[in-house]
Design an enzyme around this catalytic site. Structure first.
Site, PDB file in Angstrom:
ATOM      1  N   HIS A 187       0.855  -1.194   0.000  1.00  0.00           N
ATOM      2  CA  HIS A 187       0.000   0.000   0.000  1.00  0.00           C
ATOM      3  C   HIS A 187       0.882   1.232   0.000  1.00  0.00           C
ATOM      4  CE1 HIS A 187      -3.905   1.999   0.814  1.00  0.00           C
ATOM      5  NE2 HIS A 187      -3.113   2.949   1.271  1.00  0.00           N
ATOM      6  N   ASP A 196     -14.093   3.613   6.645  1.00  0.00           N
ATOM      7  CA  ASP A 196     -13.009   4.377   6.017  1.00  0.00           C
ATOM      8  C   ASP A 196     -13.541   5.213   4.856  1.00  0.00           C
ATOM      9  OD1 ASP A 196     -10.174   5.087   5.615  1.00  0.00           O
ATOM     10  OD2 ASP A 196     -10.494   4.097   3.702  1.00  0.00           O
ATOM     11  N   ARG A 240     -12.672  13.628   5.790  1.00  0.00           N
ATOM     12  CA  ARG A 240     -11.341  14.215   6.013  1.00  0.00           C
ATOM     13  C   ARG A 240     -10.909  15.046   4.816  1.00  0.00           C
ATOM     14  NH1 ARG A 240      -7.952   9.270   6.560  1.00  0.00           N
ATOM     15  NH2 ARG A 240      -6.212  10.712   6.711  1.00  0.00           N
ATOM     16  N   SER A 251      -6.723   4.603   8.582  1.00  0.00           N
ATOM     17  CA  SER A 251      -7.316   4.438   7.253  1.00  0.00           C
ATOM     18  C   SER A 251      -6.592   3.343   6.453  1.00  0.00           C
ATOM     19  CB  SER A 251      -7.246   5.787   6.522  1.00  0.00           C
ATOM     20  OG  SER A 251      -7.477   5.650   5.154  1.00  0.00           O
ATOM     21  N   LYS A 281      -7.971  -0.790   6.091  1.00  0.00           N
ATOM     22  CA  LYS A 281      -8.194  -1.432   4.776  1.00  0.00           C
ATOM     23  C   LYS A 281      -7.317  -2.665   4.616  1.00  0.00           C
ATOM     24  CE  LYS A 281      -7.604   2.415   2.261  1.00  0.00           C
ATOM     25  NZ  LYS A 281      -7.907   3.759   2.693  1.00  0.00           N
TER      26      LYS A 281
END
Ligand code: URA
Length: 459
Positions: A101, A180, A187, A202, A206
């Site tokens: 990620h 999220d 946000r 966040s 995930k």
């Protein structure tokens, strides 16, 4: 209060059932207190159920932004976000599954390069990626620039493609981490994205829901990243790796440079073409360096040997052509036209091109990568809102990057768009993002640090 409508009535309902009040939680956090596990799980649950309204959650996010969260609060909130929707069970896929990620960037097309490399080395990549928003691009949008490519496979198709080809990249499916989705959108409009604990929640929410065995985090830093400072990126990496390890996943992080866009191409099909160049053994040096570092770390986390051995395997996967074959196999299995992988001239080109020239002699000493990402978005490569339609051929090709010598009037970038009127504002934004100085700067490393099990190695 009742006159203001349903949200308050629902909130009151939530309060009666649980004896917790969002007002009290906001006040506690605002005053620097630590939220309990019960309070955090209640808050996330009630927010997903639309009982807690956005305006109260906005106040909470801002309080977290300024007050931070303890490690305990961060890991409880991550777990609550992960469990707010479906948890993916990847057990129908044989072997070790490794995920990656990135915390986001400009020109960041690494997934398209490293997923095929890792799969070519025998490690499964079952990856869910995001779309672009704001100045950052998204892998799903990039993949969809290949005609026919489907990124909305259902679970069975997803498992089947990974088992057959070794890899599959799809959009985040159905009801995964709805907390999220809501929190991130909020946000994005309340100036609370660049908060270390909120990013950790966040990203790791995930990642835990996605069900992989090992996780490599690419924590970007610099002008095109959410973490502008290296120290903050390291702090974020430490938090995220600790959450991953505590959840029983092998987790490591690389801190990578995002002060300058990665590679030369920004924009969806332009980036796919550049990724293919790397898989063919060419492509920009910075992109190749970062991709090899990420791919070898993924292989390392999947137990394929030392980092040196994994680096060798990753290089061999490119040299042998096997990684390119894996990409073609994945494209075909996901409905895409694999001829585009072997012949990138097939990609439709933008009808118009505009060149940008250097305003002075000297060296490029700074490129504001965020502004360059916005310029690309203004040409049609990104979204202003979640509903905007992407132009797959739009974007920017950088001709000169940070550290390069330039002469006044020399072409430093090419803009691509399907409407001429998009050029002027994008060109202005681009020019404002470039600083030309008299002296060349010392070269900076692309991989700045590595974090694993609380140990930080700075390069
Ligand atoms: N990427 C994410 O998935 N979440 C963040 O908060 C920031 C970057």
């Amino acid at each position: 209060m009742r006159q203001m409508g349903g949200a308050f009535e629902d909130l009151e309902k939530g309060r009666c059932e649980r004896t917790l009040r969002m007002y009290d939680l906001i006040e506690k956090k605002r005053n620097g207190g630590e939220l309990s596990e019960e309070e955090i799980r209640w808050m996330i649950g009630q927010y997903v159920e639309n009982v807690i309204p956005d305006y109260q959650m906005s106040a909470m996010l801002m309080a977290i932004y300024f007050r931070g969260m303890t490690d305990r609060e961060t890991s409880v909130m991550t777990d609550a976000v992960a469990h707010s929707g479906d948890m993916v069970d990847l057990s129908p896929i044989q072997g070790v599954k490794v995920d990656k990620h990135s915390t986001g960037g400009v020109g960041d097309k690494t997934t398209l390069v490293i997923a095929p490399i890792v799969a070519a080395c025998g490690v499964k990549v079952a990856k869910m990626s995001g779309r672009g928003l704001g100045h950052t691009g998204g892998t799903v949008d990039k993949m969809e620039s290949i005609p026919g490519m489907r990124t909305d496979l259902d679970r069975e198709e997803f498992f089947d493609v990974v088992n057959r080809t070794g890899l599959c990249v799809i959009g985040q499916s159905g009801n995964m981490t709805p907390a999220d989705k809501k929190l991130y959108a909020l946000r994005d409009v309340t100036a609370t994205v660049d908060s270390i604990p909120l990013i950790a929640v966040s990203v790791m929410g995930k990642k835990l829901a996605a069900g992989n065995d090992a996780i490599l985090l690419d924590v970007t830093t610099g002008s095109g990243a959410f973490m502008k400072k290296k120290e903050d990126a390291i702090e974020l990496a430490k938090k995220m790796t600790a959450i991953g390890e505590a959840a029983g996943k092998r987790t490591a992080a690389l801190i990578t440079d995002m002060d300058t866009p990665l590679g030369f191409a920004i924009g969806n099909s332009l980036e796919v073409k550049e990724s293919i160049e790397v898989l063919r053994g060419g492509g920009p040096g910075d992109l190749k360096t970062v991709c090899l570092a990420l791919a070898s770390n993924m292989l390392y986390l999947a137990g394929q040997g030392s980092l040196e051995e994994c680096d060798k395997k990753a290089r061999q996967a490119i040299e042998s052509g096997e990684a390119l074959e894996r990409l073609a196999a994945m494209v075909e299995a996901q409905g895409g036209d694999k001829r585009y992988v072997y012949d990138t001239s097939l990609f439709e080109k933008a009808p118009f091109c505009r060149q940008i020239e250097a305003q002075a002699d000297g060296y490029i000493s700074h490129m504001d990568a965020e502004s360059i990402g916005i310029a690309s978005s203004m040409l049609g490569a990104g979204r202003e809102t979640v509903d905007s339609v992407i132009d797959p051929a739009a974007g920017i090709i950088l001709k000169k990057k940070t550290g390069d010598a330039v002469k006044k009037g020399e072409v430093i970038a090419e803009l691509y768009a399907s409407k001429q009127e998009l050029f002027e504002p994008a060109k202005k934004r681009y020019q404002e993002a470039i600083v030309i100085a008299d002296k060349a700067l010392a070269e900076q490393p692309l991989v700045l640090a590595r974090v694993e099990k609380g140990k930080v190695e700075v390069f």
